[in-house]
Scaffold this motif. Structure first.
Motif, PDB file in Angstrom:
ATOM      1  N   ASP A   1      52.551  17.379 -13.773  1.00 43.57           N
ATOM      2  CA  ASP A   1      51.525  17.898 -12.851  1.00 43.57           C
ATOM      3  C   ASP A   1      51.916  18.999 -12.080  1.00 43.57           C
ATOM      4  OD1 ASP A   1      50.039  15.721 -13.275  1.00 43.57           O
ATOM      5  OD2 ASP A   1      50.668  14.628 -11.613  1.00 43.57           O
ATOM      6  N   ALA A   2      51.001  19.820 -11.734  1.00 40.40           N
ATOM      7  CA  ALA A   2      51.492  21.095 -10.952  1.00 40.40           C
ATOM      8  C   ALA A   2      52.041  20.752  -9.660  1.00 40.40           C
ATOM      9  CB  ALA A   2      49.790  21.846 -10.371  1.00 40.40           C
ATOM     10  N   ALA A   3      52.854  21.534  -9.176  1.00 41.46           N
ATOM     11  CA  ALA A   3      53.986  21.282  -8.069  1.00 41.46           C
ATOM     12  C   ALA A   3      53.719  22.202  -6.927  1.00 41.46           C
ATOM     13  CB  ALA A   3      55.365  21.239  -8.464  1.00 41.46           C
ATOM     14  N   PRO A   4      52.759  21.760  -6.008  1.00 42.83           N
ATOM     15  CA  PRO A   4      52.213  22.670  -4.989  1.00 42.83           C
ATOM     16  C   PRO A   4      53.476  23.048  -4.237  1.00 42.83           C
ATOM     17  CG  PRO A   4      51.201  20.457  -4.745  1.00 42.83           C
ATOM     18  CD  PRO A   4      51.952  20.690  -6.069  1.00 42.83           C
ATOM     19  N   VAL A   5      53.699  24.087  -3.263  1.00 42.49           N
ATOM     20  CA  VAL A   5      54.747  24.335  -2.455  1.00 42.49           C
ATOM     21  C   VAL A   5      54.325  23.971  -1.036  1.00 42.49           C
ATOM     22  CG1 VAL A   5      56.245  26.108  -1.797  1.00 42.49           C
ATOM     23  CG2 VAL A   5      55.359  26.406  -3.988  1.00 42.49           C
ATOM     24  N   HIS A   6      55.215  23.356  -0.285  1.00 38.29           N
ATOM     25  CA  HIS A   6      54.911  22.967   1.087  1.00 38.29           C
ATOM     26  C   HIS A   6      56.095  22.723   1.932  1.00 38.29           C
ATOM     27  CE1 HIS A   6      55.936  18.764   0.318  1.00 38.29           C
ATOM     28  NE2 HIS A   6      55.439  18.920  -1.117  1.00 38.29           N
ATOM     29  N   PRO A   7      56.027  22.800   3.057  1.00 38.49           N
ATOM     30  CA  PRO A   7      57.374  22.879   3.927  1.00 38.49           C
ATOM     31  C   PRO A   7      57.853  21.010   3.812  1.00 38.49           C
ATOM     32  CG  PRO A   7      55.691  23.830   5.322  1.00 38.49           C
ATOM     33  CD  PRO A   7      54.993  23.133   4.059  1.00 38.49           C
ATOM     34  N   GLY A   8      59.060  20.972   3.664  1.00 37.02           N
ATOM     35  CA  GLY A   8      59.630  19.483   3.530  1.00 37.02           C
ATOM     36  C   GLY A   8      60.179  19.256   2.265  1.00 37.02           C
ATOM     37  N   LEU A   9      59.417  20.206   1.328  1.00 37.17           N
ATOM     38  CA  LEU A   9      59.813  20.060  -0.116  1.00 37.17           C
ATOM     39  C   LEU A   9      61.425  20.309  -0.245  1.00 37.17           C
ATOM     40  CD1 LEU A   9      58.770  19.263  -3.079  1.00 37.17           C
ATOM     41  CD2 LEU A   9      58.355  21.863  -3.162  1.00 37.17           C
ATOM     42  N   VAL A  10      62.018  19.356  -1.264  1.00 38.23           N
ATOM     43  CA  VAL A  10      63.559  19.761  -1.510  1.00 38.23           C
ATOM     44  C   VAL A  10      63.490  20.370  -2.980  1.00 38.23           C
ATOM     45  CG1 VAL A  10      65.915  18.958  -1.628  1.00 38.23           C
ATOM     46  CG2 VAL A  10      64.428  18.143   0.192  1.00 38.23           C
ATOM     47  N   LEU A  11      64.064  21.603  -3.113  1.00 40.39           N
ATOM     48  CA  LEU A  11      64.159  22.207  -4.391  1.00 40.39           C
ATOM     49  C   LEU A  11      65.680  21.907  -4.949  1.00 40.39           C
ATOM     50  CD1 LEU A  11      62.283  25.542  -4.118  1.00 40.39           C
ATOM     51  CD2 LEU A  11      61.370  23.032  -4.714  1.00 40.39           C
ATOM     52  N   ARG A  12      65.899  22.231  -6.247  1.00 36.68           N
ATOM     53  CA  ARG A  12      66.954  22.445  -6.658  1.00 36.68           C
ATOM     54  C   ARG A  12      67.034  23.913  -7.376  1.00 36.68           C
ATOM     55  NH1 ARG A  12      71.536  18.928  -6.483  1.00 36.68           N
ATOM     56  NH2 ARG A  12      70.669  16.931  -5.521  1.00 36.68           N
ATOM     57  N   VAL A  13      68.012  24.716  -6.495  1.00 32.87           N
ATOM     58  CA  VAL A  13      67.951  26.127  -6.869  1.00 32.87           C
ATOM     59  C   VAL A  13      69.454  26.609  -7.503  1.00 32.87           C
ATOM     60  CG1 VAL A  13      67.895  28.508  -6.037  1.00 32.87           C
ATOM     61  CG2 VAL A  13      66.399  26.801  -5.207  1.00 32.87           C
ATOM     62  N   PHE A  14      69.140  26.581  -8.719  1.00 32.76           N
ATOM     63  CA  PHE A  14      70.590  26.860  -9.445  1.00 32.76           C
ATOM     64  C   PHE A  14      71.471  25.724  -9.447  1.00 32.76           C
ATOM     65  CE2 PHE A  14      69.575  31.405  -8.937  1.00 32.76           C
ATOM     66  CZ  PHE A  14      69.379  31.947 -10.244  1.00 32.76           C
ATOM     67  N   GLY A  15      70.721  24.494  -9.235  1.00 32.65           N
ATOM     68  CA  GLY A  15      71.659  23.319  -9.076  1.00 32.65           C
ATOM     69  C   GLY A  15      71.799  22.709  -7.705  1.00 32.65           C
ATOM     70  N   GLU A  16      71.667  23.551  -6.622  1.00 32.42           N
ATOM     71  CA  GLU A  16      71.981  23.216  -5.537  1.00 32.42           C
ATOM     72  C   GLU A  16      70.717  22.890  -4.540  1.00 32.42           C
ATOM     73  OE1 GLU A  16      74.983  22.562  -4.386  1.00 32.42           O
ATOM     74  OE2 GLU A  16      75.774  23.279  -6.249  1.00 32.42           O
TER      75      GLU A  16
END
Length: 245
Positions: free
Chosen positions: A76-91
């Protein structure tokens, strides 16, 4: 006019089961076929010749149930919102609401790195993506410089974009000019090792403008066996492209 209906041209688009279908001619193909383009979230209907494009269009319409099922399997599309935890270059990186210009704060102790941005909805998403692009450019430019030096090649210019079809591309330097490498900024959402492989892959093209044995020997000398990284991108690439949609 064709037995299968009106004439079509290479690149024409249809709508089948609510899904875009692009018609393509591939003269090396032996038959009409369908494939899912996971990054573009569309179906490609391929014909061996222009005169068989109507047949490819008809085949796509006949396989509407298959097309709907393949699209339904995409992330599914992944909207961007405060509180979301991403993995940026694995971190891990937490998206937070801030004031003023969007910015990145590094991890400190037990606190993960954060991206701070103001606004909401599309405005918030654009600010977050801008920070991710900057992070992608910084990391990939550094890895490119390292690998170009290891290969004994002149350092190319490096940019990032939102390419749909390629994770990276290399334009050789002509007549003594500087070579240029462009990456998808979405590699920032991949593990570091995967993004690092793409940097090595593109740098190998500074010496070999092909995918022959010498090219792959350069890649393996830089990052080892590329197969696991290539497999990761095939499986997870659609998820990276779904981010922010």
């Amino acid at each position: 006019m064709s037995l299968f209906g009106r004439a079509f041209a290479d690149g024409d688009r249809l709508d089948v089961a609510g899904t875009p279908v692009t018609l393509r001619v591939n003269r090396r193909a032996r038959r009409v076929s369908l494939r899912l383009d996971r990054t573009r979230r569309e179906i490609v209907a391929t014909a061996p010749s222009p005169r068989r494009l109507p047949e490819a269009a008809a085949f796509a319409r006949e396989r509407s149930a298959w097309i709907a099922q393949r699209i339904a399997e995409l992330p599914d599309a992944a909207p961007v919102h405060p509180g979301l935890v991403l993995r940026v270059f694995g971190e891990p990186v937490v998206l937070r609401t801030g004031t003023g210009r969007a910015n990145w704060t590094a991890a400190a102790g037990a606190e993960p790195a954060s991206i701070w941005a103001m606004g909401e909805g599309e405005g918030y998403a654009r600010a977050v993506i801008l920070i991710l692009k900057r992070r992608a450019l910084a990391v990939l430019a550094e890895r490119t410089e390292v690998y170009a030096a290891m290969l004994g090649a002149a350092a190319p210019s490096v940019t990032v974009a939102d390419a749909k079809a390629r994770w990276g591309s290399c334009r050789p330097g002509l007549r003594g000019g500087q070579a240029a490498i462009r990456y998808s900024w979405r590699l920032a959402l991949a593990p570091f090792e995967v993004a690092d492989y793409v940097a090595a892959h593109e740098c190998a093209h500074l010496l070999e403008l092909n995918h022959g044995p010498r090219f792959w020997a350069h890649v393996k000398a830089l990052v080892g066996e590329p197969a696991p990284h290539r497999a990761w991108l095939r499986v997870e690439g659609a998820r990276l492209h779904a981010f922010g949609r």
